[in-house]
Scaffold this motif. Sequence first.
Motif, PDB file in Angstrom:
ATOM      1  N   SER A   1      -9.802   5.526  -0.655  1.00  8.76           N
ATOM      2  CA  SER A   1     -10.104   6.775  -1.345  1.00  8.76           C
ATOM      3  C   SER A   1     -11.006   7.611  -0.440  1.00  8.76           C
ATOM      4  O   SER A   1     -11.784   7.077   0.355  1.00  8.76           O
ATOM      5  N   ALA A   2     -10.897   8.919  -0.543  1.00  5.39           N
ATOM      6  CA  ALA A   2     -11.680   9.805   0.319  1.00  5.39           C
ATOM      7  C   ALA A   2     -13.176   9.567   0.138  1.00  5.39           C
ATOM      8  O   ALA A   2     -13.935   9.554   1.117  1.00  5.39           O
ATOM      9  N   LYS A   3     -13.593   9.353  -1.103  1.00  3.73           N
ATOM     10  CA  LYS A   3     -15.021   9.148  -1.371  1.00  3.73           C
ATOM     11  C   LYS A   3     -15.516   7.855  -0.729  1.00  3.73           C
ATOM     12  O   LYS A   3     -16.583   7.832  -0.096  1.00  3.73           O
ATOM     13  N   ASP A   4     -14.759   6.763  -0.875  1.00  2.67           N
ATOM     14  CA  ASP A   4     -15.172   5.484  -0.277  1.00  2.67           C
ATOM     15  C   ASP A   4     -15.223   5.590   1.248  1.00  2.67           C
ATOM     16  O   ASP A   4     -16.137   5.064   1.895  1.00  2.67           O
ATOM     17  N   LEU A   5     -14.248   6.259   1.826  1.00  4.63           N
ATOM     18  CA  LEU A   5     -14.223   6.423   3.278  1.00  4.63           C
ATOM     19  C   LEU A   5     -15.412   7.254   3.756  1.00  4.63           C
ATOM     20  O   LEU A   5     -16.048   6.926   4.761  1.00  4.63           O
ATOM     21  N   ALA A   6     -15.721   8.322   3.023  1.00  8.74           N
ATOM     22  CA  ALA A   6     -16.853   9.172   3.403  1.00  8.74           C
ATOM     23  C   ALA A   6     -18.162   8.395   3.331  1.00  8.74           C
ATOM     24  O   ALA A   6     -19.024   8.537   4.211  1.00  8.74           O
ATOM     25  N   GLN A   7     -18.311   7.578   2.316  1.00  9.72           N
ATOM     26  CA  GLN A   7     -19.538   6.787   2.193  1.00  9.72           C
ATOM     27  C   GLN A   7     -19.653   5.771   3.324  1.00  9.72           C
ATOM     28  O   GLN A   7     -20.751   5.518   3.832  1.00  9.72           O
TER      29      GLN A   7
ATOM     30  N   SER B   1      -4.746  12.433  -0.030  1.00 10.58           N
ATOM     31  CA  SER B   1      -5.248  12.867  -1.336  1.00 10.58           C
ATOM     32  C   SER B   1      -6.600  12.218  -1.583  1.00 10.58           C
ATOM     33  O   SER B   1      -7.031  11.344  -0.832  1.00 10.58           O
ATOM     34  N   ASP B   2      -7.254  12.623  -2.654  1.00 14.96           N
ATOM     35  CA  ASP B   2      -8.580  12.063  -2.947  1.00 14.96           C
ATOM     36  C   ASP B   2      -8.535  10.553  -3.134  1.00 14.96           C
ATOM     37  O   ASP B   2      -9.463   9.839  -2.737  1.00 14.96           O
ATOM     38  N   GLU B   3      -7.468  10.042  -3.728  1.00 10.97           N
ATOM     39  CA  GLU B   3      -7.368   8.605  -4.001  1.00 10.97           C
ATOM     40  C   GLU B   3      -6.604   7.837  -2.933  1.00 10.97           C
ATOM     41  O   GLU B   3      -6.682   6.610  -2.875  1.00 10.97           O
ATOM     42  N   ASN B   4      -5.857   8.522  -2.095  1.00  8.94           N
ATOM     43  CA  ASN B   4      -5.039   7.869  -1.067  1.00  8.94           C
ATOM     44  C   ASN B   4      -5.202   8.659   0.235  1.00  8.94           C
ATOM     45  O   ASN B   4      -4.416   9.537   0.545  1.00  8.94           O
ATOM     46  N   ALA B   5      -6.267   8.334   0.951  1.00  8.71           N
ATOM     47  CA  ALA B   5      -6.663   9.161   2.092  1.00  8.71           C
ATOM     48  C   ALA B   5      -6.759   8.334   3.377  1.00  8.71           C
ATOM     49  O   ALA B   5      -6.795   7.099   3.353  1.00  8.71           O
ATOM     50  N   ILE B   6      -6.801   9.063   4.474  1.00  5.90           N
ATOM     51  CA  ILE B   6      -7.168   8.470   5.760  1.00  5.90           C
ATOM     52  C   ILE B   6      -8.365   9.224   6.311  1.00  5.90           C
ATOM     53  O   ILE B   6      -8.578  10.398   5.996  1.00  5.90           O
ATOM     54  N   VAL B   7      -9.146   8.538   7.124  1.00  6.72           N
ATOM     55  CA  VAL B   7     -10.200   9.179   7.894  1.00  6.72           C
ATOM     56  C   VAL B   7     -10.026   8.735   9.337  1.00  6.72           C
ATOM     57  O   VAL B   7      -9.715   7.576   9.611  1.00  6.72           O
TER      58      VAL B   7
ATOM     59  N   GLN C   1       0.848  -1.198   0.000  1.00 11.31           N
ATOM     60  CA  GLN C   1       0.000   0.000   0.000  1.00 11.31           C
ATOM     61  C   GLN C   1       0.878   1.241   0.000  1.00 11.31           C
ATOM     62  O   GLN C   1       1.814   1.341   0.787  1.00 11.31           O
ATOM     63  N   PRO C   2       0.609   2.190  -0.894  1.00 15.67           N
ATOM     64  CA  PRO C   2       1.456   3.389  -0.968  1.00 15.67           C
ATOM     65  C   PRO C   2       1.365   4.232   0.294  1.00 15.67           C
ATOM     66  O   PRO C   2       0.326   4.261   0.962  1.00 15.67           O
ATOM     67  N   SER C   3       2.459   4.902   0.617  1.00 15.24           N
ATOM     68  CA  SER C   3       2.465   5.793   1.769  1.00 15.24           C
ATOM     69  C   SER C   3       1.551   6.988   1.497  1.00 15.24           C
ATOM     70  O   SER C   3       1.303   7.357   0.345  1.00 15.24           O
ATOM     71  N   LEU C   4       1.071   7.600   2.552  1.00 18.91           N
ATOM     72  CA  LEU C   4       0.253   8.793   2.390  1.00 18.91           C
ATOM     73  C   LEU C   4       1.108   9.940   1.866  1.00 18.91           C
ATOM     74  O   LEU C   4       2.293  10.045   2.214  1.00 18.91           O
ATOM     75  N   PRO C   5       0.549  10.809   1.025  1.00 21.54           N
ATOM     76  CA  PRO C   5       1.315  11.935   0.503  1.00 21.54           C
ATOM     77  C   PRO C   5       1.726  12.897   1.616  1.00 21.54           C
ATOM     78  O   PRO C   5       1.021  13.027   2.628  1.00 21.54           O
ATOM     79  N   GLU C   6       2.869  13.544   1.441  1.00 23.13           N
ATOM     80  CA  GLU C   6       3.341  14.497   2.451  1.00 23.13           C
ATOM     81  C   GLU C   6       2.451  15.728   2.535  1.00 23.13           C
ATOM     82  O   GLU C   6       2.283  16.307   3.608  1.00 23.13           O
ATOM     83  N   LYS C   7       1.857  16.126   1.400  1.00 24.49           N
ATOM     84  CA  LYS C   7       0.997  17.299   1.360  1.00 24.49           C
ATOM     85  C   LYS C   7      -0.454  16.865   1.195  1.00 24.49           C
ATOM     86  O   LYS C   7      -0.775  16.066   0.320  1.00 24.49           O
ATOM     87  N   ASN C   8      -1.342  17.384   2.041  1.00 22.75           N
ATOM     88  CA  ASN C   8      -2.752  17.032   1.962  1.00 22.75           C
ATOM     89  C   ASN C   8      -3.452  17.805   0.858  1.00 22.75           C
ATOM     90  O   ASN C   8      -3.186  19.003   0.663  1.00 22.75           O
ATOM     91  N   SER C   9      -4.370  17.147   0.160  1.00 19.42           N
ATOM     92  CA  SER C   9      -5.057  17.797  -0.964  1.00 19.42           C
ATOM     93  C   SER C   9      -6.458  17.219  -1.149  1.00 19.42           C
ATOM     94  O   SER C   9      -6.851  16.868  -2.263  1.00 19.42           O
ATOM     95  N   ILE C  10      -7.199  17.084  -0.071  1.00 22.80           N
ATOM     96  CA  ILE C  10      -8.554  16.537  -0.147  1.00 22.80           C
ATOM     97  C   ILE C  10      -9.490  17.557  -0.799  1.00 22.80           C
ATOM     98  O   ILE C  10      -9.522  18.726  -0.406  1.00 22.80           O
ATOM     99  N   THR C  11     -10.251  17.109  -1.793  1.00 25.45           N
ATOM    100  CA  THR C  11     -11.262  17.960  -2.421  1.00 25.45           C
ATOM    101  C   THR C  11     -12.536  17.905  -1.593  1.00 25.45           C
ATOM    102  O   THR C  11     -13.130  16.830  -1.415  1.00 25.45           O
ATOM    103  N   ALA C  12     -12.962  19.040  -1.091  1.00 22.51           N
ATOM    104  CA  ALA C  12     -14.071  19.071  -0.141  1.00 22.51           C
ATOM    105  C   ALA C  12     -15.430  18.818  -0.790  1.00 22.51           C
ATOM    106  O   ALA C  12     -16.299  18.186  -0.184  1.00 22.51           O
ATOM    107  N   ALA C  13     -15.646  19.313  -2.012  1.00 20.32           N
ATOM    108  CA  ALA C  13     -16.984  19.306  -2.610  1.00 20.32           C
ATOM    109  C   ALA C  13     -17.646  17.919  -2.638  1.00 20.32           C
ATOM    110  O   ALA C  13     -18.819  17.792  -2.243  1.00 20.32           O
TER     111      ALA C  13
END
Length: 305
Positions: free
Chosen positions: A280-286, A225-231, A166-178
Motif C-alpha cells: 500500500s502507498a501508505k505502508d511504503l511511504a512509512q 493505487s493507494d492500496e496496490n502501489a510501487i515505490v 499478488q494482483p497486477s498493478l493497475p494500468e492507470k495511476n491514482s496515488i492520493t498525495a495528501a
Amino acid sequence: MKKLFILAAISAAMGVSALAALDTAKIDNLTGLKGKMNEKEGVYKVTFPRDDVKVVVDEWTMPPFMGLGTWAAFTESKNGAMVMGDTVLFEDEVNPAMSAALDNGLSVTALHNHFFFDQPKVYFMHIEGEGTVDKLADAVKKMYDTVKAIRGPNAKPAESFSAVGQPSLPEKNSITAAPLNEIFGMQGEAKDGMVKFTIGRPAKMHGVKIDKDMGVNTWAAFAGSDENAIVDGDFAVTEDELQPVLKSLLKNKINIVAIHQHMTHEEPRIMFFHYWGRGSAKDLAQAVEAGFLVGGLLKVSSPIP
C-alpha cells in the motif's frame, strides 16, 4: 647497523607470529570451504564457483572461471581479523543474502552488475567486516547458506518480486498525495496519478557546492493505487549512514537493487543506493520515511516547492 639488523629480524618474526594468529583451519571449518593462503599478503581466501545455474552472456555460456566466482578473503587486523568479499547472486537471492550479511555483523559496500545481456541477470554484492575469525567466518557461512536455501529447490531464478497471487498493478495511476505529504512532512510533486518526493544533500565537489538539482539527492516515487502501489527511488547517504539505512529499509521489506557511487572527489563521500517496493502507498511511504529518519536526511531537506 647490527642493531638495525636485529630490529628488522624482530619485526619479521613478529610479522610471522601475527600471520600465524589467523586460524585458517577454523575458517575452513566454519565456512565449509577449503581456502588458500597468500603468504606474501597474509591473506587467506575461500572461493567457490557459481556453477549451479547456467549463465549465458551475449549468447555465450559462461564458464564460472570467467568471472562467476564467489570469494571471501581474511587477513589479520587489530580487532582480530578483517574480511572482504564478493558474492555472485541472482536477483531473487540479493535481498535475502544482504539481510543475512547485515544481520550477522557484515557491512554491504556495493551491489552492481558486471555484464550486459546476461541471462539470467547476475549481480555482485561486496562485503566487509572486522572482528574475530569465528564471528566473520560464521557470518560468511550464514550468507552462503541463505543463498543455497533459495537456489536448492529452485534452479531457475525468479523473474519478479511479485508474490504468488499478488494482483497486477493497475494500468492507470491514482496515488492520493495528501497522506504521503503528511508522512514525509513536505509537498510532493504530482504527475498523472503519481507522486514524487525529493530531498537534497549539500556537498562539495572540486570545491564547488552541489545539492539537489546537481544530483545529490534522495528521492521516492509512488505509482499504482493507494492500496496496490510501487515505490522506487534512490538514497544519497554518507558512508557511515549506509549500513543503518540499508538495515532499516530491508527490515520494512523494501528491496535494494543497487549500491554504488555517482561522483568522484566529493566531500563528504556520498554513496547511492536504489530500491524497489510493493504494497500500500501508505505502508511504503512509512518504510521509506523510516530510512530518511535513520539517515538524518529530513534535517538537510531541500524539497521540491
